[in-house]
Write an enzyme that holds these catalytic residues in place. Structure first.
Site, PDB file in Angstrom:
ATOM      1  N   SER A  15      46.037  74.278  55.495  1.00 16.71           N
ATOM      2  CA  SER A  15      44.845  74.406  55.003  1.00 16.71           C
ATOM      3  C   SER A  15      44.184  73.394  54.444  1.00 16.71           C
ATOM      4  O   SER A  15      43.421  73.407  53.485  1.00 16.71           O
ATOM      5  CB  SER A  15      44.537  75.693  54.418  1.00 16.71           C
ATOM      6  OG  SER A  15      45.447  75.783  52.888  1.00 16.71           O
ATOM      7  N   LYS A 208      49.512  55.245  64.494  1.00 18.98           N
ATOM      8  CA  LYS A 208      47.971  54.672  64.273  1.00 18.98           C
ATOM      9  C   LYS A 208      47.870  54.578  62.826  1.00 18.98           C
ATOM     10  O   LYS A 208      47.200  53.813  62.187  1.00 18.98           O
ATOM     11  CB  LYS A 208      47.314  55.285  64.914  1.00 18.98           C
ATOM     12  CG  LYS A 208      46.737  56.742  64.385  1.00 18.98           C
ATOM     13  CD  LYS A 208      45.953  56.975  63.487  1.00 18.98           C
ATOM     14  CE  LYS A 208      45.785  58.537  62.901  1.00 18.98           C
ATOM     15  NZ  LYS A 208      45.050  58.525  61.581  1.00 18.98           N
ATOM     16  N   LYS A 300      46.389  64.087  51.023  1.00 19.43           N
ATOM     17  CA  LYS A 300      47.632  63.198  51.282  1.00 19.43           C
ATOM     18  C   LYS A 300      47.439  62.166  52.167  1.00 19.43           C
ATOM     19  O   LYS A 300      46.838  62.458  53.245  1.00 19.43           O
ATOM     20  CB  LYS A 300      48.977  64.198  51.522  1.00 19.43           C
ATOM     21  CG  LYS A 300      48.873  65.348  50.553  1.00 19.43           C
ATOM     22  CD  LYS A 300      49.631  64.718  49.461  1.00 19.43           C
ATOM     23  CE  LYS A 300      49.709  65.832  48.085  1.00 19.43           C
ATOM     24  NZ  LYS A 300      49.816  65.602  46.936  1.00 19.43           N
TER      25      LYS A 300
END
Ligand code: NAD
Ligand code: G3P
Length: 359
Positions: A15, A208, A300
């Site tokens: 979440s 990426k 994060k």
């Protein structure tokens, strides 16, 4: 006339910024799908926000005030702090947590999922084990023994929460399953294209993030658009080369032209968190981990960790010469090399690929 009981139920594991945005989409879409239960459980890594449990805030205010402030979640999205409780009865499990936490979460729910459950990974990251490099769908499949698809694209979550038009790619090997996953995610502003190449989609999404770190270094040095375009181009070729080296024929070259490929490299190198904090890294000289704590309010980063994981793989295979950009980004992140060393040895000829495939 009595309506039939829905046979399917979605659970979202995670979440954060993207998990909450995905919950907005899925929460709305299940209400249009008669085969799906109206309730969508979302597992929240519980924490206190202004003295209240985040799950209680989500269930009363219908907003993830920490990770997606300013955007309401549909009321049928129910926050649950216990991951085992969250997966109870779920036939469709959406896994969307930072990759560094995946194994703990899977170990927690192992043995508690439905026999007919299947999963989709929205995670952008890779794992390193004794067997080499593993993708998130491989880790999920290995632990939970269920079919796993992947979803990745040029998808900055906040822009999607604002319902700005974009595309995404679902990788799913079963065409019938792909249609169901598409029905859960597709909206007029979030356009899903399905391909059969599950791991190609996720290699793009993971790798990426390393290129984004390189783009941030260029911005931090104030070097402008042409230089960044060069890093994007070389980074894209190194992504493709590494994915092909690891998984060869199992990956389709056309996947790199989907939203998960070229489009995501572009968006991430201009608008992503990994790019932004890499720019700050150059400007301030602070470690990435410190900047993450200071600037992201609990969100994060995946890029600098993935740079370390990629390096451990290519160094272990003695193929760093084939990946000068990835190698330079790693050395700048972890070995105090100066940002300008990102250009060292960027003269690899990608037109003659002599690397071959890993055995
Ligand atoms: N945010 C985006 O724009 C975006 C877009 C596409 C893909 N992704 C990918 O989605 C994945 C999830 O990212 P996000 O943006 O939703 O998260 P985030 O970075 O916004 O938030 C971090 C999440 O990790 C949780 N967390 C913290 N410690 C934990 C622990 N020990 N165990 C389990 N969970 C913990 C937090 O509660 C929070 O939900 C990542 O792989 C990311 O690359 C993100
Ligand atoms: O903010 P980032 O750097 O994690 O990137 C977000 C998305 O992956 C972009 O597609």
């Amino acid at each position: 006339m009595a309506s039939s009981t829905p046979t399917n139920k979605v659970c979202i594991l995670g979440s954060g910024n993207w998990g909450s945005t995905a919950a907005r989409i899925i929460g709305d879409n299940v209400q249009l799908l008669p085969d799906f239960d109206n309730e969508v459980r979302i597992w929240v890594y519980e924490e206190m926000v202004d003295g209240k449990k985040l799950t209680d805030i989500i269930n009363t205010q219908h907003e993830n005030v920490k990770y997606l402030p300013g955007h309401k979640l549909p009321a049928n999205v129910v926050a649950v702090a216990d991951a085992v409780e969250a997966v109870k009865g779920a036939t469709h499990i959406v896994v969307v947590i930072p990759h560094q936490f995946i194994q703990n979460l899977l170990d927690t729910v192992h043995g508690h999922t439905m026999p007919n459950a299947r999963a989709i990974s929205l995670i952008k990251g890779i794992g390193i084990s004794n067997q080499g490099m593993t993708t998130m769908t491989q880790i999920i499949h290995r632990t939970l023994a269920m079919p796993v698809a992947s979803l990745s694209g040029a998808n900055i979550a906040n822009e999607i929460a604002e319902e700005k038009y974009c595309e995404t790619t679902i990788g799913c090997s079963d065409p019938d399953e792909a249609i169901v996953w598409r029905s859960l995610f597709n909206t007029p502003y979030f356009r899903v294209n399905c391909v059969s190449d599950v791991i190609g989609v996720e290699f793009c999404g993971a790798l990426k993030n390393v290129v984004a770190v390189g783009a941030g270094f260029i911005d931090g040095m104030g070097l402008g658009n042409n230089t960044k375009a060069a890093v994007i181009r070389i980074g894209f070729l190194e992504m493709r080369r590494l994915a092909m080296h690891i998984s060869g024929a199992r990956i389709q070259d056309s996947t790199f032209m989907e939203s998960c490929g070229i489009a995501d490299v572009i968006t991430t190198c201009y608008g992503g968190r990994n790019r932004r904090l890499a720019e700050e890294f150059v400007r301030t000289g602070k470690p990435m981990s410190q900047l993450e704590k200071e600037l992201l309010n609990g969100q994060k980063l995946q890029g600098y960790l993935t740079a370390g994981e990629v390096h451990s793989y290519i160094d272990g295979c003695s193929i760093t010469d084939h990946f000068p950009l990835f190698t330079n980004i790693y050395r700048i992140c972890y070995q105090n090399k100066p940002p300008h060393s990102i250009f060292d040895g960027l003269n690899v000829d990608f037109s003659r690929d002599t690397l071959g495939q890993a055995q």
